[in-house]
Design an enzyme around this catalytic site. Structure first.
Site, PDB file in Angstrom:
ATOM      1  N   GLU A   6       0.859  -1.187   0.000  1.00 53.24           N
ATOM      2  CA  GLU A   6       0.000   0.000   0.000  1.00 53.24           C
ATOM      3  C   GLU A   6       0.896   1.238   0.000  1.00 53.24           C
ATOM      4  OE1 GLU A   6      -3.550  -0.221   2.067  1.00 53.24           O
ATOM      5  OE2 GLU A   6      -3.816   1.948   2.284  1.00 53.24           O
ATOM      6  N   ARG A   7       0.625   2.122  -0.943  1.00 48.91           N
ATOM      7  CA  ARG A   7       1.456   3.331  -1.103  1.00 48.91           C
ATOM      8  C   ARG A   7       2.916   2.951  -1.292  1.00 48.91           C
ATOM      9  NH1 ARG A   7      -2.966   5.725  -2.506  1.00 48.91           N
ATOM     10  NH2 ARG A   7      -4.520   5.735  -0.858  1.00 48.91           N
ATOM     11  N   ASN A  24      -3.645  -1.760   7.345  1.00 49.04           N
ATOM     12  CA  ASN A  24      -4.936  -2.265   6.876  1.00 49.04           C
ATOM     13  C   ASN A  24      -4.793  -3.780   6.771  1.00 49.04           C
ATOM     14  OD1 ASN A  24      -6.177   0.307   6.550  1.00 49.04           O
ATOM     15  ND2 ASN A  24      -5.047   0.576   4.641  1.00 49.04           N
ATOM     16  N   ARG A  76     -11.816  17.664   9.416  1.00 51.47           N
ATOM     17  CA  ARG A  76     -11.010  16.472   9.653  1.00 51.47           C
ATOM     18  C   ARG A  76      -9.771  16.763  10.506  1.00 51.47           C
ATOM     19  NH1 ARG A  76      -8.541  12.804   4.734  1.00 51.47           N
ATOM     20  NH2 ARG A  76      -6.696  12.098   5.836  1.00 51.47           N
ATOM     21  N   GLU A 100     -11.004   4.857   8.520  1.00 51.28           N
ATOM     22  CA  GLU A 100     -11.164   4.540   7.099  1.00 51.28           C
ATOM     23  C   GLU A 100     -11.794   3.160   6.912  1.00 51.28           C
ATOM     24  OE1 GLU A 100      -7.173   5.293   5.559  1.00 51.28           O
ATOM     25  OE2 GLU A 100      -7.685   7.395   5.279  1.00 51.28           O
ATOM     26  N   GLU A 160       4.579   9.506  14.156  1.00 50.71           N
ATOM     27  CA  GLU A 160       4.614   8.748  12.895  1.00 50.71           C
ATOM     28  C   GLU A 160       4.955   9.647  11.712  1.00 50.71           C
ATOM     29  OE1 GLU A 160       1.260   6.083  12.088  1.00 50.71           O
ATOM     30  OE2 GLU A 160       1.487   6.370   9.923  1.00 50.71           O
ATOM     31  N   GLU A 181       7.338  21.776  -3.191  1.00 48.90           N
ATOM     32  CA  GLU A 181       6.260  22.552  -2.572  1.00 48.90           C
ATOM     33  C   GLU A 181       5.817  23.691  -3.479  1.00 48.90           C
ATOM     34  OE1 GLU A 181       7.146  23.978   1.381  1.00 48.90           O
ATOM     35  OE2 GLU A 181       5.129  24.778   1.669  1.00 48.90           O
ATOM     36  N   ASP A 205      -2.714  14.350   6.667  1.00 49.51           N
ATOM     37  CA  ASP A 205      -2.159  13.110   6.138  1.00 49.51           C
ATOM     38  C   ASP A 205      -0.896  13.320   5.308  1.00 49.51           C
ATOM     39  OD1 ASP A 205      -1.952  10.468   5.612  1.00 49.51           O
ATOM     40  OD2 ASP A 205      -3.600  10.355   4.184  1.00 49.51           O
ATOM     41  N   LYS A 259      -4.773  -0.238  13.624  1.00 48.45           N
ATOM     42  CA  LYS A 259      -5.547   0.849  13.010  1.00 48.45           C
ATOM     43  C   LYS A 259      -7.007   0.474  13.208  1.00 48.45           C
ATOM     44  CE  LYS A 259      -6.455   2.968   8.459  1.00 48.45           C
ATOM     45  NZ  LYS A 259      -6.010   3.105   7.056  1.00 48.45           N
ATOM     46  N   GLU A 272       4.125   9.430  -0.382  1.00 47.69           N
ATOM     47  CA  GLU A 272       2.768   9.364  -0.940  1.00 47.69           C
ATOM     48  C   GLU A 272       2.302  10.691  -1.538  1.00 47.69           C
ATOM     49  OE1 GLU A 272      -0.113   7.867   1.824  1.00 47.69           O
ATOM     50  OE2 GLU A 272      -1.805   8.280   0.504  1.00 47.69           O
ATOM     51  N   ARG A 316      -2.957   3.438  16.667  1.00 47.09           N
ATOM     52  CA  ARG A 316      -2.875   4.639  15.826  1.00 47.09           C
ATOM     53  C   ARG A 316      -4.022   5.623  16.085  1.00 47.09           C
ATOM     54  NH1 ARG A 316      -2.861   3.979  10.248  1.00 47.09           N
ATOM     55  NH2 ARG A 316      -1.101   5.279   9.734  1.00 47.09           N
TER      56      ARG A 316
HETATM   57  C1  BDP Z   1      -3.169   7.396   4.069  1.00 44.90           C
HETATM   58  C2  BDP Z   1      -3.072   6.426   2.946  1.00 44.90           C
HETATM   59  C3  BDP Z   1      -3.792   5.143   3.188  1.00 44.90           C
HETATM   60  C4  BDP Z   1      -3.406   4.605   4.542  1.00 44.90           C
HETATM   61  C5  BDP Z   1      -3.739   5.632   5.588  1.00 44.90           C
HETATM   62  C6  BDP Z   1      -3.265   5.244   6.970  1.00 44.90           C
HETATM   63  O1  BDP Z   1      -3.583   7.054   1.791  1.00 44.90           O
HETATM   64  O2  BDP Z   1      -3.440   4.272   2.152  1.00 44.90           O
HETATM   65  O3  BDP Z   1      -4.053   3.410   4.821  1.00 44.90           O
HETATM   66  O4  BDP Z   1      -3.070   6.823   5.312  1.00 44.90           O
HETATM   67  O5  BDP Z   1      -2.291   5.835   7.429  1.00 44.90           O
HETATM   68  O6  BDP Z   1      -2.050   8.221   3.952  1.00 44.90           O
HETATM   69  O7  BDP Z   1      -3.850   4.402   7.616  1.00 44.90           O
END
Ligand code: BDP
Length: 679
Positions: free
Chosen positions: A159-160, A202, A335, A285, A386, A510, A364, A281, A392, A318
Site C-alpha cells: 500500500e502506497r 490495513n 477532519r 477509514e 509517525e 512545494e 495526512d 488501526k 505518498e 494509531r
Molecule cells: C493514508 C493512505 C492510506 C493509509 C492511511 C493510513 O492514503 O493508504 O491506509 O493513510 O495511514 O495516507 O492508515
C-alpha cells in the site's frame, strides 16, 4: 551498479595513507558468542574486506586489532574504556575509542545491541575515509523506539509502495527466500533502527492469520531481525476474533474476546519470545474498532495491552481516526480536529504498555501542514510520532524530495505544552512527560525494485530517517553528506552537487504543488499528480473551498472550525491571527480573498503564479545539475536518476499549468508578469 548495495557498498580504498592506517588495525578481536555480536563480526569482516581487499583475521592478540564486545567481556575493550566512559553508556549506546600506541580500536557497549550499532558506526567512518587514530566517540540513541512500518500486504502488493512489490509476501504467503529480508535487516540496523512491523496497518483476513496459521513462518522472520537487534511486530485486525476466531463479537469488554486475544498472544510468544507487540488501526477509514460496540479507544487498546503485558509486549495504537464520510456543505466539520477530539479526553485511561502512534500532522503527510496538536497534549499517555518515508504526497519517489529537512522542521517545532523547550523531538523521545515508552515510527519506502526505493536518491530518506531519529540534532547537511559519501564515494564535486540537489528539493516540490499549506489537490485514490478539485466535493474532508472570491479553510476559533484552539499559546494566537499566521500555512488556517497580501508583500494570487513558474525552473535546474555529473560516476546509476528527474520536470509543468489555469479562471486576475497563455 544496480543500487542494491545502497549505503553498504564498501568500495575498495586505493593504497595510500588511509589504506595503510586501516591495515594497521585490521584484525578482529572478539570473545563473545552472542548472536548479535556474531552478526557484528560478520559485518565487520564484510566491510573491511570490501575496503581493504583482504579478508581480516580473527585473532587472540591484543594489539593491531579492532576489538568489539560488551563491557567486562573483552580484555581489549576493558583495557581501553575507562569506567567514567562506561558510566555514560545506556542500554543501546556504545563507545569507540582508539588506543593509538597499541594500534587498537575498541567498540564497547553495555549490550550486544550497542555493539552492533557501534560496529556500523566504525564501518561508516572507514567507508568515508575518516582518520581513526584518535577516535573518542560516545553515542546513545535519543529515541527508545525507532520503528519502521511496512505497509505490505500478503498478496505481494505494498500500500502506497512506489518501489515494486513486497519483499516479505507473495501470493498470500510469506516468501521462502529470505536473502533480501536479511539484507533489509542489515540496512535498518546500520541506520540504527530497532523495530519493524512487517505488515500493513490495513489488515485483511489473510494477514489476520499471521498470528495463527502463518506463525511458524513469522518466527523465522523474527529470527532474521533478531540477529540485527531488531524486534518484530505485527499489525492486527481489531475484528480478528470474528474474522478468524469464530466468535460473534469483537467487543473489548466481552470475556470470550479477551480470552481469545490472551490465547493467541501466548501462542505468539511461545515461538517468538521477544515479540514486540501489535500495531492497530481501528475505527479508521472503514476499519473495524471499538466504536462498533459503543466502547472507546482506551477500552479497545487496553484489552490488547492486557494480553501482551505478561510477556512485556506493547500495543501501538494509531490515532488516525476521523470521519471519512463528512459533508462538504458544512463548513464546521473539520477532519484536522479529529485525532485530538477523539483522544485527548482519554488521557490517563491507557495502560502502561499502550502507545498512541500519531501522524506528524493533523491531516495526512502533506507537503505542508501544521504539526499535530495531539503530540504532547496527553501528559499521562505514551506516544510515538509517525512519519512517512514513502512519498505518498511528495512525489511518490518519482519526484526528488529529501525528507530530512521536512522532518527536522517538525521535530524542532515548539509546542509549549509544558512551557518553553517542549519541542516535538523532546516529546517524541519521552523527555517532556517522562514516558518510559516513546519514540518514532515511519512508513517504509522500499520494495523489491533492484535498488530498493525506485528513485535511487530516495535511499537517502530511509538512511536519513534512521540517522535522524537516533539523534534529532544531526543536521540535514550532515546526514546528506554522510549518505552521499557512503553511496557514491568521496568525490568532492559529486558530494557538492548531490547535496545541493537534496537540500533544495523540498522547496522545489512545494512550490509547484498545492499552495500555502492548503494541501491535497491530488488525484483521488492514487494521490499522484494534480487534480485541483479532486477531493473538493468528496466525503474525505480535504477541502480548499476555492471560489471566485477566495480560497482556504477557516479553522479559527472566532469564525471557523475552532481547530486553532487545539494549540497552546502562543501558537494558538499566531495561527488564529490573519496578520501573524505564517505564509506557508495561511490557507490551512484562513479563508482569504485572492488579493490578500501575504507577509512576503505579494498577493495570494500572484504568489501562486510566481511559485509555480519558479518551481518548474528550479526543477529544470535539477536536470542540469544531475547532467553535470555524467561521466564522473557509475553510468547505470546515473541513468537511473536522470530518467526520474526528467519525468519530474515534465510533471512539474503539468502541476504548474493546471494550478495556474484553475486559479486564473476562478479569480479572473491576470499574472502581472504575463506568463499565462490565457491572459
Ligand atoms: C493514508 C493512505 C492510506 C493509509 C492511511 C493510513 O492514503 O493508504 O491506509 O493513510 O495511514 O495516507 O492508515
Amino acid at each position: 551498479g544496480s543500487g542494491y548495495q545502497a549505503w553498504l557498498g564498501y568500495r575498495q580504498l586505493l593504497p595510500g595513507d588511509r589504506y595503510d592506517q586501516y591495515a594497521d588495525y585490521s584484525r578482529i578481536h572478539v570473545t563473545e558468542k552472542d548472536a548479535v555480536i556474531q552478526t557484528a563480526v560478520s559485518e565487520l569482516i564484510y566491510g573491511l574486506e570490501g575496503i581493504l581487499g583482504v579478508k581480516p583475521e580473527i585473532v587472540a592478540q591484543e594489539k593491531h586489532v579492532i576489538a568489539i564486545g560488551t563491557f567486562g567481556n573483552n580484555p581489549v575493550v576493558d583495557r581501553i574504556v575507562t569506567p567514567e566512559k562506561i558510566a555514560r553508556i545506556g542500554q543501546e549506546g556504545y563507545v569507540i575509542i582508539t588506543d593509538k600506541e597499541n594500534a587498537c580500536v575498541a567498540v564497547g557497549a553495555t549490550s550486544s545491541n550497542g555493539v552492533i550499532y557501534g560496529t556500523f558506526h566504525l564501518l561508516r567512518l572507514l567507508s568515508t575515509g575518516s582518520d581513526i587514530n584518535e577516535l573518542d566517540i560516545v553515542e546513545n540513541p535519543i529515541n527508545r523506539l525507532r520503528m519502521i512500518n511496512q505497509w505490505d500486504n500478503m498478496d505481494g502488493s505494498v500500500e502506497r509502495g512506489y518501489a515494486g512489490e513486497s519483499i516479505f509476501f507473495k501470493d498470500n504467503l510469506i516468501v521462502e527466500d529470505h536473502d533480501r529480508i536479511r539484507d533489509y535487516a542489515r540496512m535498518l540496523a546500520s541506520a540504527g533502527l530497532n523495530g519493524i512491523v512487517i505488515n500493513n496497518v490495513n489488515v485483511h483476513k489473510v494477514e489476520s492469520k499471521l498470528i495463527t496459521e502463518f506463525l511458524p513462518e513469522v518466527a523465522k522472520l523474527a529470527a532474521i531481525f533478531r540477529k540485527y537487534a531488531i524486534k518484530l511486530f505485527l499489525s492486527v485486525n481489531y475484528a480478528s476474533p470474528i474474522e478468524i476466531g469464530g466468535l460473534t463479537t469483537a467487543d473489548p469488554l466481552d470475556s470470550d474476546v479477551r480470552q481469545w486475544w490472551r490465547d493467541k498472544t501466548a501462542d505468539v510468544y511461545a515461538v517468538i519470545p521477544d515479540f514486540g507487540g501489535y500495531l492497530v488501526k481501528a475505527d479508521s477509514e472503514n476499519r473495524p474498532g471499538p466504536f462498533t460496540y459503543d466502547r472507546d479507544h482506551a477500552d479497545g487498546s487496553n484489552m490488547l495491552a492486557e494480553a501482551l503485558e505478561p510477556f512485556g509486549g506493547m500495543v501501538i495504537w494509531r490515532c488516525f481516526v476521523y470521519n471519512c464520510k463528512q459533508d462538504w456543505r458544512d463548513r464546521k466539520t473539520d477532519r484536522a480536529r479529529a485525532a485530538y477530539d477523539h483522544f485527548k479526553p482519554l488521557d490517563g485511561r491507557f495502560k502502561d504498555n499502550v502507545i498512541l502512534q500519531i501522524k506528524n500532522g493533523p491531516m495526512d503527510f502533506q507537503v505542508r501542514e501544521p504539526v499535530s496538536p495531539l503530540l504532547g497534549a496527553m501528559p499521562s499517555t505514551n506516544q510515538v510520532l509517525e512519519f512517512q518515508i514513502a512519498q505518498e504526497y511528495t512525489g511518490q519517489q518519482r519526484h526528488l524530495f529529501y525528507l530530512i529537512p521536512h522532518w527536522k522542521e517538525i521535530l524542532d517545532f515548539e509546542s509549549y505544552t509544558k512551557g518553553n523547550g517542549s519541542t516535538i523531538k523532546r516529546i517524541a523521545s519521552g523527555e517532556v512527560h517522562g514516558n518510559r515508552l516513546a519514540g518514532i515510527a515511519a512508513v517504509s519506502n522500499i520494495g523489491n525494485d533492484m535498488n530498493w526505493t525506485g528513485h535511487l536518491l530516495a535511499q537517502a530518506n530511509l538512511y536519513g530517517y534512521g540517522r535522524l531519529i537516533w539523534n534529532p540534532d544531526l543536521t540535514s547537511e550532515h546526514i546528506a553528506e554522510e549518505w552521499i559519501k557512503l553511496t557514491f564515494g568521496n568525490n568532492a564535486n559529486i558530494i557538492h552537487v548531490i547535496k545541493n540537489m537534496l537540500l533544495s528539493s523540498p522547496a522545489i516540490y512545494e512550490s509547484y504543488t498545492a499552495p500555502l499549506g492548503v494541501g491535497f489537490m491530488v488525484t483521488p485514490h492514487t494521490h499522484y499528480g494534480p487534480d485541483v478539485d479532486g477531493y473538493e466535493y468528496a466525503k474525505w474532508g480535504t477541502y480548499h473551498y476555492a471560489d471566485w472570491h477566495g480560497i482556504g479553510v477557516d479553522r479559527t476559533l472566532a469564525t471557523g472550525t475552532g481547530y486553532t484552539s487545539q494549540y497552546n499559546s502562543p501558537n494558538f494566537e499566531r495561527y488564529e491571527s490573519l496578520a501573524h499566521c505564517p505564509d506557508e500555512l495561511l490557507l490551512f488556517f484562513h479563508h482569504v480573498p485572492y488579493t490578500h497580501v501575504l507577509q512576503s508583500g505579494k498577493t495570494v494570487i500572484q504568489h501562486i503564479y510566481d511559485t509555480h513558474f519558479e518551481g518548474v525552473e528550479k526543477a529544470e535546474q535539477l536536470v542540469s545539475q544531475w547532467d553535470s555529473l555524467a561521466g564522473t560516476m557509475d553510468e547505470v546509476l546515473h541513468k537511473q536518476v536522470a530518467v526520474r528527474i526528467e519525468e519530474q520536470v515534465e510533471h512539474a509543468k503539468e502541476w504548474r499549468d493546471r494550478i495556474n489555469t484553475y486559479f486564473y479562471r476562478k479569480s479572473g486576475i491576470a499574472d502581472k508578469s504575463e506568463r499565462l497563455i490565457y491572459s
